[in-house]
Motif scaffolding. Structure first.
Motif, mmCIF file in Angstrom:
data_model
loop_
_atom_site.group_PDB
_atom_site.id
_atom_site.type_symbol
_atom_site.label_atom_id
_atom_site.label_comp_id
_atom_site.label_asym_id
_atom_site.label_seq_id
_atom_site.Cartn_x
_atom_site.Cartn_y
_atom_site.Cartn_z
ATOM 1 N N HIS A 72 0.837 -1.198 0.000
ATOM 2 C CA HIS A 72 0.000 0.000 0.000
ATOM 3 C C HIS A 72 0.878 1.256 0.000
ATOM 4 C CE1 HIS A 72 -3.290 2.718 0.857
ATOM 5 N NE2 HIS A 72 -2.622 3.176 1.897
ATOM 6 N N ARG A 73 1.897 1.266 0.850
ATOM 7 C CA ARG A 73 2.784 2.434 0.914
ATOM 8 C C ARG A 73 3.541 2.626 -0.401
ATOM 9 N NH1 ARG A 73 4.053 0.803 6.943
ATOM 10 N NH2 ARG A 73 2.700 2.277 8.003
ATOM 11 N N ALA A 74 3.974 1.529 -1.004
ATOM 12 C CA ALA A 74 4.672 1.623 -2.297
ATOM 13 C C ALA A 74 3.728 2.179 -3.362
ATOM 14 C CB ALA A 74 5.195 0.253 -2.710
ATOM 15 N N GLN A 75 2.490 1.752 -3.333
ATOM 16 C CA GLN A 75 1.498 2.250 -4.291
ATOM 17 C C GLN A 75 1.273 3.751 -4.082
ATOM 18 O OE1 GLN A 75 -2.341 0.361 -3.905
ATOM 19 N NE2 GLN A 75 -2.845 0.717 -6.050
ATOM 20 N N MET A 76 1.208 4.175 -2.831
ATOM 21 C CA MET A 76 1.027 5.604 -2.543
ATOM 22 C C MET A 76 2.226 6.409 -3.024
ATOM 23 S SD MET A 76 -1.915 6.191 -1.169
ATOM 24 C CE MET A 76 -1.781 7.698 -0.233
ATOM 25 N N GLU A 84 -4.500 10.881 -7.694
ATOM 26 C CA GLU A 84 -4.262 9.435 -7.730
ATOM 27 C C GLU A 84 -4.160 8.881 -6.319
ATOM 28 O OE1 GLU A 84 -1.077 8.031 -10.290
ATOM 29 O OE2 GLU A 84 -1.475 9.700 -11.667
ATOM 30 N N ARG A 85 -3.473 9.607 -5.426
ATOM 31 C CA ARG A 85 -3.358 9.148 -4.039
ATOM 32 C C ARG A 85 -4.726 9.113 -3.363
ATOM 33 N NH1 ARG A 85 1.653 11.483 -4.813
ATOM 34 N NH2 ARG A 85 0.966 13.602 -4.391
ATOM 35 N N GLU A 86 -5.548 10.101 -3.637
ATOM 36 C CA GLU A 86 -6.900 10.117 -3.056
ATOM 37 C C GLU A 86 -7.707 8.911 -3.549
ATOM 38 O OE1 GLU A 86 -8.331 11.870 -0.655
ATOM 39 O OE2 GLU A 86 -6.400 12.852 -0.367
ATOM 40 N N GLN A 87 -7.567 8.572 -4.827
ATOM 41 C CA GLN A 87 -8.273 7.414 -5.372
ATOM 42 C C GLN A 87 -7.791 6.128 -4.707
ATOM 43 O OE1 GLN A 87 -10.864 7.435 -7.419
ATOM 44 N NE2 GLN A 87 -11.022 5.211 -7.376
ATOM 45 N N ILE A 88 -6.477 6.019 -4.514
ATOM 46 C CA ILE A 88 -5.911 4.843 -3.840
ATOM 47 C C ILE A 88 -6.449 4.757 -2.415
ATOM 48 C CG2 ILE A 88 -3.771 3.835 -2.919
ATOM 49 C CD1 ILE A 88 -2.373 5.088 -5.439
ATOM 50 N N ARG A 89 -6.475 5.904 -1.712
ATOM 51 C CA ARG A 89 -6.996 5.924 -0.339
ATOM 52 C C ARG A 89 -8.454 5.483 -0.303
ATOM 53 N NH1 ARG A 89 -4.410 11.072 -0.244
ATOM 54 N NH2 ARG A 89 -2.436 10.913 0.830
ATOM 55 N N TYR A 90 -9.242 6.010 -1.243
ATOM 56 C CA TYR A 90 -10.672 5.677 -1.270
ATOM 57 C C TYR A 90 -10.874 4.175 -1.483
ATOM 58 C CZ TYR A 90 -15.467 5.302 -2.874
ATOM 59 O OH TYR A 90 -16.769 4.915 -3.027
ATOM 60 N N GLU A 91 -10.183 3.615 -2.495
ATOM 61 C CA GLU A 91 -10.326 2.186 -2.789
ATOM 62 C C GLU A 91 -9.838 1.342 -1.612
ATOM 63 O OE1 GLU A 91 -8.211 1.764 -6.463
ATOM 64 O OE2 GLU A 91 -9.786 2.784 -7.617
ATOM 65 N N HIS A 92 -8.749 1.767 -0.980
ATOM 66 C CA HIS A 92 -8.221 1.046 0.180
ATOM 67 C C HIS A 92 -9.233 1.083 1.324
ATOM 68 C CE1 HIS A 92 -5.415 -0.416 3.166
ATOM 69 N NE2 HIS A 92 -5.714 0.626 3.916
ATOM 70 N N HIS A 93 -9.821 2.246 1.547
ATOM 71 C CA HIS A 93 -10.823 2.394 2.611
ATOM 72 C C HIS A 93 -11.975 1.427 2.381
ATOM 73 C CE1 HIS A 93 -14.331 4.293 4.605
ATOM 74 N NE2 HIS A 93 -13.447 4.548 5.543
#
Length: 146
Positions: A72-76, A84-93
């Motif tokens: 997850h951290r590498a993806q961020m 893009e980071r917000e989208q990753i956070r949303y999907e992770h959430h």
């Protein structure tokens, strides 16, 4: 006599050319050094930002393996834009909420504000969040069932 004047003029021209060339070389060296220093500072800043981001708690981390947290951290880190980071956070959430429901555990509904760090001296007070997340067995719930 004329020959001596020409030789002296050539010497002066050569000396001037050498001084100009050495001055340009010195200026180029200074510019190269400044560029090198700036590049190093930029790299240090990026590394510091990545380390800060790596130290921020990952939402739902108690439901993840260490490998998943690292991924997850590498993806961020690899995301090019804040969007893009917000989208990753949303999907992770969304994944963590679903995982918590599958496992029958509770995690906070809301993601802590970005940059929120546990132990910064502000926030939750002496009770803290504890191992199981907000409200999980801390006795600070809504008062129902007590």
């Amino acid at each position: 006599m004329k020959r001596l004047l020409v030789i002296n003029a050539l010497k002066s021209a050569l000396m001037s050319a050498l001084l100009v060339t050495s001055g340009l070389t010195y200026a180029q060296d200074q510019k190269r050094d400044q560029d090198r220093i700036q590049l190093q500072e930029d790299q240090d800043l990026t590394q510091d930002r990545d380390q800060d981001r790596d130290q921020e708690p990952v939402y739902g981390s108690q439901l993840m393996t260490e490998e998943e947290r690292m991924q997850h951290r590498a993806q961020m880190r690899s995301a090019a834009t804040e969007a893009e980071r917000e989208q990753i956070r949303y999907e992770h959430h969304e994944r963590m909420v679903a995982r918590a429901k599958e496992r029958g555990v509770s995690i906070p509904e809301e993601v802590p504000p970005r940059g929120h760090k546990m132990g910064s001296g502000k926030g939750m007070g002496p009770a803290g969040m504890g191992q199981g997340g907000m409200g999980a067995g801390s006795g600070t719930g809504s008062g129902k069932g007590s």
